[in-house]
Design a protein around this motif. Structure first.
Motif, PDB file in Angstrom:
ATOM      1  N   GLY A 100       0.820  -1.203   0.000  1.00 59.50           N
ATOM      2  CA  GLY A 100       0.000   0.000   0.000  1.00 59.50           C
ATOM      3  C   GLY A 100       0.854   1.253   0.000  1.00 59.50           C
ATOM      4  O   GLY A 100       2.080   1.201  -0.146  1.00 59.50           O
ATOM      5  N   LYS A 101       0.217   2.392   0.179  1.00 64.00           N
ATOM      6  CA  LYS A 101       0.948   3.660   0.159  1.00 64.00           C
ATOM      7  C   LYS A 101       1.916   3.736   1.340  1.00 64.00           C
ATOM      8  O   LYS A 101       1.569   3.388   2.466  1.00 64.00           O
ATOM      9  CB  LYS A 101      -0.026   4.840   0.205  1.00 64.00           C
ATOM     10  N   THR A 102       3.138   4.187   1.045  1.00 60.16           N
ATOM     11  CA  THR A 102       4.176   4.308   2.060  1.00 60.16           C
ATOM     12  C   THR A 102       4.601   5.766   2.172  1.00 60.16           C
ATOM     13  O   THR A 102       4.960   6.398   1.169  1.00 60.16           O
ATOM     14  CB  THR A 102       5.385   3.426   1.705  1.00 60.16           C
ATOM     15  N   HIS A 103       4.553   6.292   3.388  1.00 62.04           N
ATOM     16  CA  HIS A 103       4.900   7.682   3.658  1.00 62.04           C
ATOM     17  C   HIS A 103       6.381   7.803   3.992  1.00 62.04           C
ATOM     18  O   HIS A 103       6.910   7.038   4.806  1.00 62.04           O
ATOM     19  CB  HIS A 103       4.063   8.213   4.832  1.00 62.04           C
ATOM     20  N   ILE A 104       7.046   8.776   3.353  1.00 62.81           N
ATOM     21  CA  ILE A 104       8.488   8.953   3.509  1.00 62.81           C
ATOM     22  C   ILE A 104       8.803  10.421   3.763  1.00 62.81           C
ATOM     23  O   ILE A 104       8.199  11.313   3.159  1.00 62.81           O
ATOM     24  CB  ILE A 104       9.243   8.470   2.246  1.00 62.81           C
ATOM     25  N   ILE A 105       9.764  10.673   4.640  1.00 61.21           N
ATOM     26  CA  ILE A 105      10.303  12.016   4.862  1.00 61.21           C
ATOM     27  C   ILE A 105      11.748  12.011   4.378  1.00 61.21           C
ATOM     28  O   ILE A 105      12.567  11.220   4.848  1.00 61.21           O
ATOM     29  CB  ILE A 105      10.254  12.411   6.347  1.00 61.21           C
ATOM     30  N   GLU A 106      12.056  12.882   3.435  1.00 58.66           N
ATOM     31  CA  GLU A 106      13.384  12.935   2.822  1.00 58.66           C
ATOM     32  C   GLU A 106      14.094  14.215   3.229  1.00 58.66           C
ATOM     33  O   GLU A 106      13.507  15.296   3.214  1.00 58.66           O
ATOM     34  CB  GLU A 106      13.253  12.875   1.301  1.00 58.66           C
ATOM     35  N   SER A 107      15.370  14.100   3.584  1.00 59.20           N
ATOM     36  CA  SER A 107      16.166  15.288   3.881  1.00 59.20           C
ATOM     37  C   SER A 107      17.631  14.991   3.564  1.00 59.20           C
ATOM     38  O   SER A 107      18.032  13.838   3.433  1.00 59.20           O
ATOM     39  CB  SER A 107      16.004  15.704   5.349  1.00 59.20           C
ATOM     40  N   GLY A 108      18.417  16.036   3.420  1.00 61.60           N
ATOM     41  CA  GLY A 108      19.829  15.867   3.108  1.00 61.60           C
ATOM     42  C   GLY A 108      20.125  15.990   1.621  1.00 61.60           C
ATOM     43  O   GLY A 108      19.230  15.949   0.781  1.00 61.60           O
ATOM     44  N   ASN A 109      21.420  16.104   1.318  1.00 67.25           N
ATOM     45  CA  ASN A 109      21.899  16.268  -0.052  1.00 67.25           C
ATOM     46  C   ASN A 109      21.765  14.972  -0.836  1.00 67.25           C
ATOM     47  O   ASN A 109      22.235  13.921  -0.397  1.00 67.25           O
ATOM     48  CB  ASN A 109      23.370  16.720  -0.027  1.00 67.25           C
ATOM     49  N   LYS A 110      21.155  15.037  -2.016  1.00 65.12           N
ATOM     50  CA  LYS A 110      20.933  13.850  -2.835  1.00 65.12           C
ATOM     51  C   LYS A 110      22.227  13.232  -3.345  1.00 65.12           C
ATOM     52  O   LYS A 110      22.236  12.077  -3.791  1.00 65.12           O
ATOM     53  CB  LYS A 110      20.011  14.189  -4.011  1.00 65.12           C
ATOM     54  N   GLU A 111      23.316  13.986  -3.294  1.00 69.56           N
ATOM     55  CA  GLU A 111      24.604  13.456  -3.743  1.00 69.56           C
ATOM     56  C   GLU A 111      25.300  12.621  -2.677  1.00 69.56           C
ATOM     57  O   GLU A 111      26.280  11.930  -2.965  1.00 69.56           O
ATOM     58  CB  GLU A 111      25.522  14.616  -4.160  1.00 69.56           C
ATOM     59  N   ASN A 112      24.805  12.662  -1.462  1.00 69.66           N
ATOM     60  CA  ASN A 112      25.423  11.932  -0.362  1.00 69.66           C
ATOM     61  C   ASN A 112      24.896  10.499  -0.277  1.00 69.66           C
ATOM     62  O   ASN A 112      23.844  10.182  -0.828  1.00 69.66           O
ATOM     63  CB  ASN A 112      25.165  12.658   0.961  1.00 69.66           C
ATOM     64  N   PRO A 113      25.619   9.606   0.421  1.00 67.20           N
ATOM     65  CA  PRO A 113      25.142   8.222   0.591  1.00 67.20           C
ATOM     66  C   PRO A 113      23.769   8.175   1.250  1.00 67.20           C
ATOM     67  O   PRO A 113      23.460   8.993   2.121  1.00 67.20           O
ATOM     68  CB  PRO A 113      26.212   7.595   1.499  1.00 67.20           C
ATOM     69  N   ALA A 114      22.952   7.230   0.829  1.00 63.93           N
ATOM     70  CA  ALA A 114      21.568   7.142   1.292  1.00 63.93           C
ATOM     71  C   ALA A 114      21.430   6.283   2.540  1.00 63.93           C
ATOM     72  O   ALA A 114      22.087   5.242   2.677  1.00 63.93           O
ATOM     73  CB  ALA A 114      20.677   6.580   0.185  1.00 63.93           C
ATOM     74  N   ILE A 115      20.543   6.719   3.445  1.00 62.08           N
ATOM     75  CA  ILE A 115      20.225   5.985   4.661  1.00 62.08           C
ATOM     76  C   ILE A 115      18.709   5.883   4.796  1.00 62.08           C
ATOM     77  O   ILE A 115      17.996   6.874   4.645  1.00 62.08           O
ATOM     78  CB  ILE A 115      20.776   6.677   5.921  1.00 62.08           C
ATOM     79  N   LEU A 116      18.216   4.686   5.111  1.00 62.36           N
ATOM     80  CA  LEU A 116      16.810   4.492   5.421  1.00 62.36           C
ATOM     81  C   LEU A 116      16.659   4.347   6.936  1.00 62.36           C
ATOM     82  O   LEU A 116      17.396   3.574   7.562  1.00 62.36           O
ATOM     83  CB  LEU A 116      16.259   3.236   4.737  1.00 62.36           C
ATOM     84  N   LEU A 117      15.702   5.060   7.521  1.00 67.03           N
ATOM     85  CA  LEU A 117      15.426   4.995   8.957  1.00 67.03           C
ATOM     86  C   LEU A 117      14.107   4.274   9.172  1.00 67.03           C
ATOM     87  O   LEU A 117      13.082   4.658   8.611  1.00 67.03           O
ATOM     88  CB  LEU A 117      15.359   6.399   9.561  1.00 67.03           C
ATOM     89  N   LEU A 118      14.135   3.228  10.015  1.00 65.70           N
ATOM     90  CA  LEU A 118      12.953   2.394  10.255  1.00 65.70           C
ATOM     91  C   LEU A 118      12.650   2.366  11.752  1.00 65.70           C
ATOM     92  O   LEU A 118      13.434   1.857  12.552  1.00 65.70           O
ATOM     93  CB  LEU A 118      13.201   0.975   9.733  1.00 65.70           C
TER      94      LEU A 118
END
Length: 285
Positions: free
Chosen positions: A41-59
């Motif tokens: 189903g629909k998943t809500h996400i909050i994105e912050s930080g520079n898109k050029e930096n390594p990505a982190i997912l917080l759960l």
């Protein structure tokens, strides 16, 4: 996929989401909120930080939402591309679906998210339930995970039976039980007034999951290839952190474990330790 009503009333749901929105108003760094469609189903996400930096997912953990990462995300966003994700079936803004924990439902969900976001490799920080989901993804997609941070995680040891019985008992005893349950979960920590208010809304209106999370097999833990950090409290009311650390050290290569003295299930002030671990081996930092 099981679809259940996770709130006792529609009014209760509205109050919880309203309070969640008030907490998100404290998310001070530049960010955007959006939804993506997934098999859960629909998943809500909050994105912050520079898109050029390594990505982190917080759960986040069970009975919670991404507001728990407000402070951590502010610090992490300075050097990483951060995505805080509301887990379906919990008290955030994602769908109310609660699929079985078997059949790779959650690792496939994370795969759908990373594909949608165009992320080939990510690091994951998971707390309790979120730690279980992060491990599940790292086990099923070991080449897709750079760093894995597990905080008071489920999935390594069985939940303490006495805690389950105590939760059942306190749920039937009104305000006294509510206070006792908070003491059990927070340990010696002073409970923030906002956390207390949110916990009160959760107890009043939210229907939590009742089944225990599966414990990963030795073979499954051995499939984790990411550099891993485990942090747990010695007085965790749900999981034995000493046993968890010992088991993880035996079956997961390249792991650091920290069992914190005089600390329960709720972990605070760990951002510096996590950031130091994440920055290791990043040449650009």
């Amino acid at each position: 996929m099981a679809k259940t009503s996770i709130y006792k009333t529609d009014e209760g749901k509205e109050q919880i989401i309203k309070y969640y929105n008030s907490l998100l108003s404290q998310w001070t760094q530049p960010s955007r909120q959006f939804y993506i469609d997934t098999q859960l189903g629909k998943t809500h996400i909050i994105e912050s930080g520079n898109k050029e930096n390594p990505a982190i997912l917080l759960l986040h953990g069970t009975g919670s939402n991404s507001a728990m990462w407000t402070y951590d995300a502010k610090i992490l966003s300075e050097t990483f591309h951060v995505f805080a994700i509301d887990i379906p079936g919990e008290c955030g803004k994602s769908s109310e679906n609660r699929p079985d924990f078997k059949d790779e439902n959650y690792s496939n969900w994370i795969s759908a998210i990373t594909k949608n976001l165009g992320l080939n490799q990510v690091s994951l920080i998971g707390c309790s339930l979120g730690g279980w989901i992060a491990m599940d993804y790292a086990i099923n997609h070991p080449d897709k995970v750079d760093k894995l941070i597990l905080m008071a995680t489920a999935g390594v040891t069985q939940i303490k039976l006495k805690s389950v019985l105590w939760i059942i008992l306190t749920s039937l005893t009104g305000s006294w039980g509510f206070n006792q349950l908070n003491k059990m979960v927070y340990g010696n920590l002073t409970i923030d007034s906002q956390a207390l208010e949110f916990a009160s809304l959760i107890k009043k209106y939210f229907i939590p999951r009742t089944g225990a999370l599966p414990v990963f097999t030795n073979e499954s833990l051995g499939k984790i290839k990411a550099s891993t950090l485990f942090i747990g409290g010695e007085n965790d009311c749900f999981y034995n952190s000493e046993k968890a650390a010992s088991r993880l050290k035996e079956y997961v290569d390249n792991i650091q474990c920290h069992v914190l003295k005089n600390t329960g299930h709720i972990l605070i002030d760990q951002t510096t330790k996590i950031l130091e671990f994440l920055k290791t081996d990043y040449n650009e930092i």
